[in-house]
Design a protein around this motif. Structure first.
Motif, PDB file in Angstrom:
ATOM      1  N   ARG A  24      -4.478  24.546 -77.099  1.00 29.71           N
ATOM      2  CA  ARG A  24      -5.440  25.608 -77.388  1.00 29.71           C
ATOM      3  C   ARG A  24      -6.751  25.329 -76.662  1.00 29.71           C
ATOM      4  NH1 ARG A  24      -4.139  29.511 -81.674  1.00 29.71           N
ATOM      5  NH2 ARG A  24      -2.108  28.902 -82.434  1.00 29.71           N
ATOM      6  N   SER A  25      -7.453  26.394 -76.384  1.00 26.65           N
ATOM      7  CA  SER A  25      -8.772  26.285 -75.747  1.00 26.65           C
ATOM      8  C   SER A  25      -9.810  25.913 -76.804  1.00 26.65           C
ATOM      9  CB  SER A  25      -9.148  27.621 -75.105  1.00 26.65           C
ATOM     10  OG  SER A  25      -9.403  28.584 -76.109  1.00 26.65           O
ATOM     11  N   GLN A  66       5.191  24.550 -79.005  1.00 30.04           N
ATOM     12  CA  GLN A  66       3.802  24.856 -79.363  1.00 30.04           C
ATOM     13  C   GLN A  66       2.928  24.466 -78.183  1.00 30.04           C
ATOM     14  OE1 GLN A  66       2.701  26.331 -82.254  1.00 30.04           O
ATOM     15  NE2 GLN A  66       4.843  26.586 -82.807  1.00 30.04           N
ATOM     16  N   THR A  67       1.936  25.264 -77.920  1.00 29.08           N
ATOM     17  CA  THR A  67       1.090  25.044 -76.748  1.00 29.08           C
ATOM     18  C   THR A  67      -0.295  24.573 -77.157  1.00 29.08           C
ATOM     19  OG1 THR A  67       0.329  26.092 -74.702  1.00 29.08           O
ATOM     20  CG2 THR A  67       0.298  27.434 -76.680  1.00 29.08           C
ATOM     21  N   GLU A  70       7.859  30.746 -80.355  1.00 36.93           N
ATOM     22  CA  GLU A  70       7.190  29.480 -80.694  1.00 36.93           C
ATOM     23  C   GLU A  70       7.556  29.064 -82.120  1.00 36.93           C
ATOM     24  OE1 GLU A  70       2.989  30.003 -80.143  1.00 36.93           O
ATOM     25  OE2 GLU A  70       3.111  29.583 -77.999  1.00 36.93           O
ATOM     26  N   ASN A 102      -9.934  28.217 -79.544  1.00 35.82           N
ATOM     27  CA  ASN A 102      -8.692  28.273 -80.316  1.00 35.82           C
ATOM     28  C   ASN A 102      -7.694  29.300 -79.777  1.00 35.82           C
ATOM     29  OD1 ASN A 102      -7.121  27.078 -82.303  1.00 35.82           O
ATOM     30  ND2 ASN A 102      -7.616  28.680 -83.794  1.00 35.82           N
ATOM     31  N   GLN A 103      -7.800  29.603 -78.481  1.00 37.61           N
ATOM     32  CA  GLN A 103      -6.877  30.533 -77.848  1.00 37.61           C
ATOM     33  C   GLN A 103      -5.709  29.745 -77.248  1.00 37.61           C
ATOM     34  OE1 GLN A 103      -8.378  32.584 -74.310  1.00 37.61           O
ATOM     35  NE2 GLN A 103      -7.621  34.510 -75.160  1.00 37.61           N
ATOM     36  N   ARG A 104      -4.471  30.218 -77.469  1.00 33.56           N
ATOM     37  CA  ARG A 104      -3.303  29.552 -76.886  1.00 33.56           C
ATOM     38  C   ARG A 104      -3.416  29.565 -75.364  1.00 33.56           C
ATOM     39  NH1 ARG A 104      -0.780  32.500 -81.274  1.00 33.56           N
ATOM     40  NH2 ARG A 104       0.682  31.202 -82.421  1.00 33.56           N
ATOM     41  N   LEU A 105      -3.029  28.445 -74.743  1.00 30.81           N
ATOM     42  CA  LEU A 105      -3.036  28.343 -73.287  1.00 30.81           C
ATOM     43  C   LEU A 105      -1.672  27.854 -72.810  1.00 30.81           C
ATOM     44  CD1 LEU A 105      -6.543  26.722 -72.698  1.00 30.81           C
ATOM     45  CD2 LEU A 105      -5.881  29.117 -72.357  1.00 30.81           C
ATOM     46  N   TYR A 106      -1.089  28.567 -71.862  1.00 34.86           N
ATOM     47  CA  TYR A 106       0.256  28.281 -71.387  1.00 34.86           C
ATOM     48  C   TYR A 106       0.226  27.817 -69.941  1.00 34.86           C
ATOM     49  CZ  TYR A 106       1.508  30.792 -75.589  1.00 34.86           C
ATOM     50  OH  TYR A 106       1.624  31.179 -76.897  1.00 34.86           O
ATOM     51  N   ARG A 158       5.048  34.652 -79.922  1.00 40.73           N
ATOM     52  CA  ARG A 158       4.724  33.894 -81.138  1.00 40.73           C
ATOM     53  C   ARG A 158       5.988  33.562 -81.930  1.00 40.73           C
ATOM     54  NH1 ARG A 158      -0.130  37.798 -82.185  1.00 40.73           N
ATOM     55  NH2 ARG A 158      -1.791  36.693 -81.124  1.00 40.73           N
ATOM     56  N   SER A 164      -3.607  32.720 -70.990  1.00 41.12           N
ATOM     57  CA  SER A 164      -3.703  33.091 -72.405  1.00 41.12           C
ATOM     58  C   SER A 164      -2.399  33.779 -72.798  1.00 41.12           C
ATOM     59  CB  SER A 164      -4.875  34.051 -72.614  1.00 41.12           C
ATOM     60  OG  SER A 164      -4.588  35.301 -71.987  1.00 41.12           O
TER      61      SER A 164
END
Length: 145
Positions: free
Chosen positions: A32-33, A29-30, A22, A36-40, A19, A3
């Motif tokens: 999302r779960s 851009q990554t 990005e 809607n959580q960013r996942l790297y 952010r 996250s």
């Protein structure tokens, strides 16, 4: 997959800075779960570590952008990277020369200080009259000049 908070802790880069990177395209851009959580992924962690290290060495964001583009082409010549690093080294050396001049002037001011009354204070006198300085250190001092 990490996250944004875990990425921040893993790299020492603030969430707001991640952010921003990005937003300006330094970090892609990554995904999302489902929440809607960013996942790297690992390459994002490595890229962010590269950016952080470059920033610690004083590289400007545009130089970092160029270096990242070069890093994305591993078979390319490193001449462009050498040129960018050389410019950065020249800038650091220029800053060091300015800082050395500032140090010398402060040492000179203090060496002539009588530590008596303010009316006789060399520090106050020199700060009030730039002509008393041994050299012009105002150019590029990096302060509110």
């Amino acid at each position: 997959m990490l996250s944004i908070g875990k990425l921040s802790r893993a790299t020492g880069v603030k969430v707001s800075t991640i952010r921003y990177y990005e937003q300006i395209g330094l970090l892609p851009q990554t995904g999302r779960s489902a929440g809607n959580q960013r996942l790297y992924d690992r390459p994002a962690v490595e890229r962010l570590a590269f950016i952080r290290h470059a920033r610690e060495l004083g590289f400007a964001l545009e130089d970092i952008r160029e270096l990242l583009a070069l890093a994305d082409d591993p078979d390319g010549s490193c001449a462009a990277a050498d040129l960018i690093a050389g410019r950065q080294l020249a800038a650091v050396n220029a800053r060091l020369r300015r800082l050395e001049a500032l140090r010398d002037e402060l040492e000179r001011m203090l060496a002539h200080c009588t530590t008596g009354r303010i009316a006789d204070c060399r520090v106050i006198e020199v700060l009030g009259n730039h002509a008393l300085c041994s050299q012009d250190h105002a150019a590029g001092a990096g302060q509110d000049a």
